[in-house]
Design a protein around this motif. Structure first.
Motif, PDB file in Angstrom:
ATOM      1  N   GLY A  70      24.991  38.779  46.241  1.00 39.32           N
ATOM      2  CA  GLY A  70      25.404  37.409  45.860  1.00 39.32           C
ATOM      3  C   GLY A  70      25.316  36.967  44.840  1.00 39.32           C
ATOM      4  N   ILE A  71      24.602  37.333  43.624  1.00 42.28           N
ATOM      5  CA  ILE A  71      23.657  37.001  42.862  1.00 42.28           C
ATOM      6  C   ILE A  71      25.069  38.050  41.833  1.00 42.28           C
ATOM      7  CG2 ILE A  71      22.372  37.107  40.811  1.00 42.28           C
ATOM      8  CD1 ILE A  71      20.036  36.216  42.470  1.00 42.28           C
ATOM      9  N   VAL A  72      24.707  39.037  42.303  1.00 41.37           N
ATOM     10  CA  VAL A  72      26.474  40.427  41.766  1.00 41.37           C
ATOM     11  C   VAL A  72      27.791  39.953  42.070  1.00 41.37           C
ATOM     12  CG1 VAL A  72      26.871  42.212  41.822  1.00 41.37           C
ATOM     13  CG2 VAL A  72      24.417  42.065  41.861  1.00 41.37           C
ATOM     14  N   LEU A  73      27.919  39.057  42.484  1.00 44.16           N
ATOM     15  CA  LEU A  73      28.936  38.536  42.903  1.00 44.16           C
ATOM     16  C   LEU A  73      29.979  37.486  42.719  1.00 44.16           C
ATOM     17  CD1 LEU A  73      29.835  40.043  46.284  1.00 44.16           C
ATOM     18  CD2 LEU A  73      30.357  41.354  44.357  1.00 44.16           C
ATOM     19  N   PRO A  75      28.664  33.813  39.130  1.00 47.11           N
ATOM     20  CA  PRO A  75      29.199  34.098  38.192  1.00 47.11           C
ATOM     21  C   PRO A  75      28.105  34.408  37.159  1.00 47.11           C
ATOM     22  CG  PRO A  75      28.272  31.731  38.762  1.00 47.11           C
ATOM     23  CD  PRO A  75      28.565  33.021  40.053  1.00 47.11           C
ATOM     24  N   THR A  76      27.170  34.440  37.249  1.00 50.59           N
ATOM     25  CA  THR A  76      26.068  34.974  37.049  1.00 50.59           C
ATOM     26  C   THR A  76      25.903  36.616  36.470  1.00 50.59           C
ATOM     27  OG1 THR A  76      24.523  34.280  38.146  1.00 50.59           O
ATOM     28  CG2 THR A  76      23.481  36.184  36.424  1.00 50.59           C
ATOM     29  N   VAL A  77      26.723  37.946  37.245  1.00 49.43           N
ATOM     30  CA  VAL A  77      27.144  38.899  36.954  1.00 49.43           C
ATOM     31  C   VAL A  77      29.091  39.152  36.508  1.00 49.43           C
ATOM     32  CG1 VAL A  77      26.191  41.360  37.510  1.00 49.43           C
ATOM     33  CG2 VAL A  77      24.757  39.688  38.325  1.00 49.43           C
ATOM     34  N   LEU A  78      28.986  38.868  37.749  1.00 49.00           N
ATOM     35  CA  LEU A  78      30.577  39.159  37.558  1.00 49.00           C
ATOM     36  C   LEU A  78      31.206  38.489  36.868  1.00 49.00           C
ATOM     37  CD1 LEU A  78      32.520  40.880  38.938  1.00 49.00           C
ATOM     38  CD2 LEU A  78      32.694  39.464  40.688  1.00 49.00           C
ATOM     39  N   GLY A  79      31.023  37.171  37.232  1.00 47.22           N
ATOM     40  CA  GLY A  79      31.500  36.070  36.122  1.00 47.22           C
ATOM     41  C   GLY A  79      31.590  36.079  34.684  1.00 47.22           C
ATOM     42  N   LEU A  80      30.170  36.968  34.536  1.00 45.48           N
ATOM     43  CA  LEU A  80      30.120  37.235  32.623  1.00 45.48           C
ATOM     44  C   LEU A  80      30.317  38.194  32.233  1.00 45.48           C
ATOM     45  CD1 LEU A  80      27.781  36.000  30.744  1.00 45.48           C
ATOM     46  CD2 LEU A  80      25.975  37.157  31.238  1.00 45.48           C
ATOM     47  N   VAL A  81      30.361  39.102  33.685  1.00 45.59           N
ATOM     48  CA  VAL A  81      30.825  40.334  32.914  1.00 45.59           C
ATOM     49  C   VAL A  81      32.770  40.693  32.826  1.00 45.59           C
ATOM     50  CG1 VAL A  81      30.675  43.170  33.204  1.00 45.59           C
ATOM     51  CG2 VAL A  81      28.926  42.279  33.044  1.00 45.59           C
ATOM     52  N   PRO A  83      35.335  38.162  33.821  1.00 50.42           N
ATOM     53  CA  PRO A  83      35.334  36.419  34.328  1.00 50.42           C
ATOM     54  C   PRO A  83      37.077  36.182  34.867  1.00 50.42           C
ATOM     55  CG  PRO A  83      35.220  36.674  31.897  1.00 50.42           C
ATOM     56  CD  PRO A  83      35.125  37.799  32.661  1.00 50.42           C
ATOM     57  N   SER A  84      37.544  37.180  34.152  1.00 48.19           N
ATOM     58  CA  SER A  84      39.020  37.310  34.926  1.00 48.19           C
ATOM     59  C   SER A  84      38.974  37.819  36.572  1.00 48.19           C
ATOM     60  CB  SER A  84      40.323  37.851  33.959  1.00 48.19           C
ATOM     61  OG  SER A  84      39.829  38.772  34.277  1.00 48.19           O
ATOM     62  N   VAL A  85      38.176  38.478  36.919  1.00 49.45           N
ATOM     63  CA  VAL A  85      38.631  39.045  37.887  1.00 49.45           C
ATOM     64  C   VAL A  85      37.531  37.973  38.777  1.00 49.45           C
ATOM     65  CG1 VAL A  85      37.569  41.185  39.452  1.00 49.45           C
ATOM     66  CG2 VAL A  85      38.210  41.175  37.314  1.00 49.45           C
ATOM     67  N   GLU A  87      37.178  35.134  38.343  1.00 47.65           N
ATOM     68  CA  GLU A  87      38.122  34.144  38.740  1.00 47.65           C
ATOM     69  C   GLU A  87      39.384  34.328  39.777  1.00 47.65           C
ATOM     70  OE1 GLU A  87      39.579  30.811  38.367  1.00 47.65           O
ATOM     71  OE2 GLU A  87      37.922  30.956  37.340  1.00 47.65           O
ATOM     72  N   ILE A  88      39.152  35.388  39.557  1.00 48.06           N
ATOM     73  CA  ILE A  88      41.237  35.897  40.640  1.00 48.06           C
ATOM     74  C   ILE A  88      40.340  35.936  42.456  1.00 48.06           C
ATOM     75  CG2 ILE A  88      42.368  37.619  41.099  1.00 48.06           C
ATOM     76  CD1 ILE A  88      42.869  38.076  38.785  1.00 48.06           C
ATOM     77  N   LEU A  89      39.032  36.865  42.340  1.00 47.02           N
ATOM     78  CA  LEU A  89      38.931  37.541  43.275  1.00 47.02           C
ATOM     79  C   LEU A  89      37.518  35.437  44.243  1.00 47.02           C
ATOM     80  CD1 LEU A  89      36.856  40.405  43.366  1.00 47.02           C
ATOM     81  CD2 LEU A  89      39.478  39.772  43.830  1.00 47.02           C
ATOM     82  N   PHE A  90      37.171  34.694  43.152  1.00 46.16           N
ATOM     83  CA  PHE A  90      35.954  33.484  44.091  1.00 46.16           C
ATOM     84  C   PHE A  90      37.051  33.004  43.051  1.00 46.16           C
ATOM     85  CE2 PHE A  90      34.212  37.691  44.412  1.00 46.16           C
ATOM     86  CZ  PHE A  90      33.955  38.199  45.773  1.00 46.16           C
ATOM     87  N   PRO A  91      37.558  32.150  43.109  1.00 52.61           N
ATOM     88  CA  PRO A  91      38.178  30.717  42.539  1.00 52.61           C
ATOM     89  C   PRO A  91      37.392  29.223  42.682  1.00 52.61           C
ATOM     90  CG  PRO A  91      39.742  31.386  44.051  1.00 52.61           C
ATOM     91  CD  PRO A  91      38.828  32.451  43.885  1.00 52.61           C
ATOM     92  N   GLU A  92      37.021  28.489  42.351  1.00 48.95           N
ATOM     93  CA  GLU A  92      36.225  27.361  42.450  1.00 48.95           C
ATOM     94  C   GLU A  92      36.537  26.680  43.512  1.00 48.95           C
ATOM     95  OE1 GLU A  92      34.177  23.229  40.491  1.00 48.95           O
ATOM     96  OE2 GLU A  92      35.523  24.969  39.725  1.00 48.95           O
ATOM     97  N   GLU A  93      38.429  27.778  43.671  1.00 54.64           N
ATOM     98  CA  GLU A  93      39.137  25.614  45.125  1.00 54.64           C
ATOM     99  C   GLU A  93      39.260  26.945  45.906  1.00 54.64           C
ATOM    100  OE1 GLU A  93      41.819  23.620  43.638  1.00 54.64           O
ATOM    101  OE2 GLU A  93      40.529  22.137  42.658  1.00 54.64           O
ATOM    102  N   GLY A  94      38.490  28.262  46.132  1.00 53.19           N
ATOM    103  CA  GLY A  94      39.574  29.463  47.248  1.00 53.19           C
ATOM    104  C   GLY A  94      38.160  30.050  47.821  1.00 53.19           C
ATOM    105  N   CYS A  95      37.302  29.165  47.901  1.00 57.00           N
ATOM    106  CA  CYS A  95      36.019  29.790  48.658  1.00 57.00           C
ATOM    107  C   CYS A  95      36.118  28.794  49.617  1.00 57.00           C
ATOM    108  CB  CYS A  95      34.554  29.919  47.394  1.00 57.00           C
ATOM    109  SG  CYS A  95      35.053  31.803  46.471  1.00 57.00           S
ATOM    110  N   ILE A  96      36.682  28.126  50.269  1.00 57.66           N
ATOM    111  CA  ILE A  96      36.239  27.045  51.261  1.00 57.66           C
ATOM    112  C   ILE A  96      36.266  27.335  52.543  1.00 57.66           C
ATOM    113  CG2 ILE A  96      39.248  26.551  51.676  1.00 57.66           C
ATOM    114  CD1 ILE A  96      37.916  23.582  52.294  1.00 57.66           C
TER     115      ILE A  96
END
Length: 779
Positions: A70-73, A75-81, A83-85, A87-96
């Protein structure tokens, strides 16, 4: 856009995609919630399983692997490396929807943990567990109260950090029963004496701690809110809710059990109603001011553990919950960890210091009472570490506090990482100080060879089924109990634990009540052993036990009983059964693994009984005709142990013993080593017995190689009821050449494997004996 009535409307977002070529996919197929959810689940499970495959060789728990995924997927890893991907795969309001599944998983996880717990165990444990549990509650809570109320305001300048630091101090004092149970299972010591003490102490602590926190929170709320009438009404309805579950649903569960025929599954309609009750209890808990998993957990506690209801719930819901929802929950927890938000070094140091001190206080609070209860230093350290661990329950609680804005993202990341660090370090430290594989292997000799003729022979007789007991009784009858040399038999019925976490060892001499799982089958097996005792009144002392445990830990029950009762021999049933026509009708690899583990850890000698006797034999009757026994002697510790047992049998007038001394043809060289000297002396005594006892025959057989040995053994079985042989022999000898490469059952040795092969169709039984493994003294 505006409609005809002047209202502003928004185009609805379709949940399901109409295809990649559809006009509705102008914004992309990830625009649809169902498609995005499917991709999210696929990525989360793929990453969690991949990380687990990489880290399982380092003995990391699944909790660590799945949270790291989960850390890899996140904002720590995927969101840092990328960020656009992210945001598309795991948007803040799209993980409800993922969040909803994780909450559902947490509810059913806590429900199943409650089902596996047996609250009645609190009334059965000894003073040791109560002392450890009480100290582990009072000391950490006293420390947390003192620090948070007295020292903290004067030490921390930033007053806004007081609630956060106080929260960390208080929550660090808690360790839950489900986490400790999972750790013991991972360490494979749940059935050891240390594991039983840890489970009992954790259960007592969980129940007392939950009651204390529940009442304290409500009393604090009553004292702090302005409308005290609302607070008292909330407390009243909360107690009424708990009472309804305990006193209303528990009789319903008992009624369901009574309506379920023995050996039949619980009806699906009852399982559906219980699942509905789980969801309803979570809704009620949330609306009464409690955490939503509290209701399902209390509901699970009221379900009677074991079959038929508890085991059915575990079977029906276990795979879905533990295999799907729980990994999803842990990966989601990792995705919420944002290490990029940690900026304040002062805050980081304060929280980590509070965590470390809290953990140390918990360890001390268990270590000291364990020492006072006369546990060894290493066992006390291991118990203290186990009782201080944290895991999924604490992580899920932290996520809930983040969602309710009780915790900041920075604090959550720190406490979550601290839990992960504990989950990695604690198992490593426990393995370092507590070697469970050497628990029962000691320096004292507990075998038949070193027992005197007038000494009581103490045997642990294990049985899974009725046929096992009948076969072992035949061997016990031939063991010649007398007034000068009686036999103490500790009959142990092994039952698989279903729908529970806590193993149970029932001593039937104490009139302990058996569960619905074992009552009928255990009583049948116990009656067989009781009849054997009655036919040998005054010569045999019988004690009956039932061990209810998970199969992968049953060997601990066997070894612990043999250790406590100072047994000289454990008799285990073979994992294969034959019909009267010689066909294999039963083959269980689980029992095979149990036998192998017992041989590796046993505190005494072990015998595996390959029972080929007739199915319709009257096993509970005394020997009324000659019982023919053959002893195959090649040399070594195990053969000498088997010969010692055979010589004891030969003292019975109903046993005819033939000793086959197999040696190499044309071997003019004599081995001048200690083993050969011991073999010679043992055989000399056997030959002397032949001259004094008419029912003992000594034969020497010369063979050239392994095939001739195999031919001789096949011919031996024609005229005997029982063949005894040692398990281990010298692998380099020519007597076994060719047999080692073809052995299919290494736990029986080369000779035992040959005698247990499916090619032998005669009703001859085989007892493969292994002498006690002695612990090597450190230099």
């Amino acid at each position: 856009m505006d409609d005809e009535d002047g209202f502003c409307g928004v185009d609805p977002i379709p949940i399901q995609s109409q295809g990649i070529w559809s006009k509705s996919n102008a914004k992309g197929f990830l625009y649809h919630d169902l498609v995005r959810l499917q991709i999210q689940l696929a990525l989360m499970f793929t990453f969690s399983q991949s990380v687990h495959k990489l880290l399982k060789h380092c003995h990391f728990a699944r909790l660590v692997s799945e949270t790291l995924a989960g850390i890899v997927l996140g904002p720590t890893v995927l969101g840092l490396v990328l960020p656009s991907v992210e945001e598309i795969l795991f948007p803040e309001e799209g993980c409800i929807f993922v969040e909803m599944l994780t909450k559902l998983g947490y509810m059913f996880f806590m429900f199943l943990m409650g089902v596996k717990m047996d609250p009645s165990m609190v009334l059965k444990v000894g003073i040791k567990a109560w002392a450890i549990a009480t100290f582990s509650i009072v000391v950490p809570l006293g420390y947390a109260t003192f620090v948070s109320q007295t020292l903290l305001p004067g030490k921390v300048r930033n007053k806004s950090k007081h609630p956060t630091t106080r929260f960390v101090i208080v929550t660090e004092t808690i360790s839950s029963f489900p986490v400790i149970a999972c750790l013991l299972i991972d360490l494979k010591i749940v059935n050891s004496e240390l594991g039983r003490i840890a489970l009992a102490s954790a259960l007592i602590r969980d129940i007392l701690n939950t009651t204390f926190v529940f009442l304290t929170n409500y009393l604090y709320w009553i004292a702090s809110v302005a409308n005290w009438l609302v607070a008292w009404l909330t407390l009243f309805f909360s107690l009424a809710f708990i009472s309804t579950i305990v006193f209303g649903l528990y009789p319903l569960f008992l009624w369901i059990i009574r309506q379920t025929p023995e050996a039949k599954p619980v009806k699906s309609v009852y399982i559906s109603l219980i699942c509905f009750a789980v969801l309803g209890s979570a809704i009620a808990s949330d609306n009464l001011g409690m955490m939503y998993p509290f209701g399902p957990f209390v509901l699970g506690l009221t379900v009677p553990a074991g079959p038929p209801l508890g085991s059915t719930l575990e079977k029906r819901l276990g795979t879905f919950t533990m295999g799907l929802l729980t990994p999803l929950l842990l990966t989601y927890i990792g995705m919420k960890i944002n290490l990029t938000e940690m900026h304040s070094m002062r805050s980081i140091v304060a929280i980590l210091l509070a965590y470390v001190i809290g953990f140390t206080i918990k360890v001390i609070a268990v270590f000291l009472p364990a020492l006072l209860c006369k546990m060894s230093v290493k066992d006390a350290i291991a118990l203290a570490l186990i009782m201080s661990t944290q895991g999924i329950v604490e992580l899920a609680g932290y996520v809930t506090f983040v969602q309710t804005e009780t915790l900041s993202e920075e604090t959550y990341a720190l406490v979550a990482l601290s839990v992960l660090l504990t989950a990695v370090v604690v198992p490593f430290l426990v393995r370092s100080v507590y070697d469970y594989s050497r628990t029962y292997i000691g320096y004292q000799k507990r075998n038949i060879l070193h027992s005197t003729d007038n000494e009581e022979l103490r045997i642990v007789a294990c049985a899974h089924k009725q046929d096992d007991a009948m076969g072992i009784i035949k061997v016990l009858e031939a063991s010649n109990p007398t007034k000068h040399s009686p036999i103490a038999v500790f009959a142990l019925h092994l039952v698989e634990l279903l729908g529970g976490t806590s193993p149970v060892l029932i001593n039937h001499q104490l009139r302990q009540k058996t569960t619905s799982l074992s009552s009928s089958r255990s009583q049948t097996i116990i009656d067989i052993f009781n009849k054997y005792e009655q036919h040998n009144s005054g010569l045999v002392n019988l004690q009956a036990f039932t061990a209810i445990s998970m199969p992968k830990f049953m060997h601990d029950d066997i070894c612990l009983l043999a250790f406590d009762k100072l047994a000289s021999l454990i008799i285990l049933p073979f994992h294969k059964k034959w019909s009267s026509q010689g066909r294999v009708i039963f083959n269980n690899n689980v029992l095979k693994n149990i036998n192998s583990k017992v041989m590796d850890m046993a505190p005494c000698s072990v015998g595996v009984l390959v029972d080929r006797g007739k199915v319709n034999r009257a096993a509970t009757k005394s020997l009324s005709s000659m019982y023919r026994v053959a002893m195959i002697f090649l040399g070594g510790d195990d053969d000498r142990e088997a010969l010692a047992y055979a010589k004891r049998m030969a003292n019975s007038p109903w046993v005819h013993l033939t000793i086959f001394r197999i040696s190499q043809l044309e071997n003019n060289t004599r081995e001048a080593n200690w083993e050969s000297i011991l073999d010679t002396e043992t055989l000399k005594d056997a030959r002397h017995k032949c001259s004094t006892n008419g029912n003992v025959v000594y034969r020497e057989e010369k063979v050239k190689d392994g095939p001739e040995t195999a031919f001789l053994l096949h011919s031996v079985g024609e005229d005997y009821d029982l063949i005894m042989v040692g398990r281990r022999h010298k692998s380099h000898t020519n007597l076994l050449s060719g047999l080692i490469e073809w052995a299919e059952l290494p736990e029986l040795g080369e000779i035992g494997d040959l005698l247990a092969s499916s090619e032998i169709r005669r009703p001859v039984s085989v007892l493969v004996v292994q002498q006690q493994l002695m612990q090597k003294k450190s230099k």
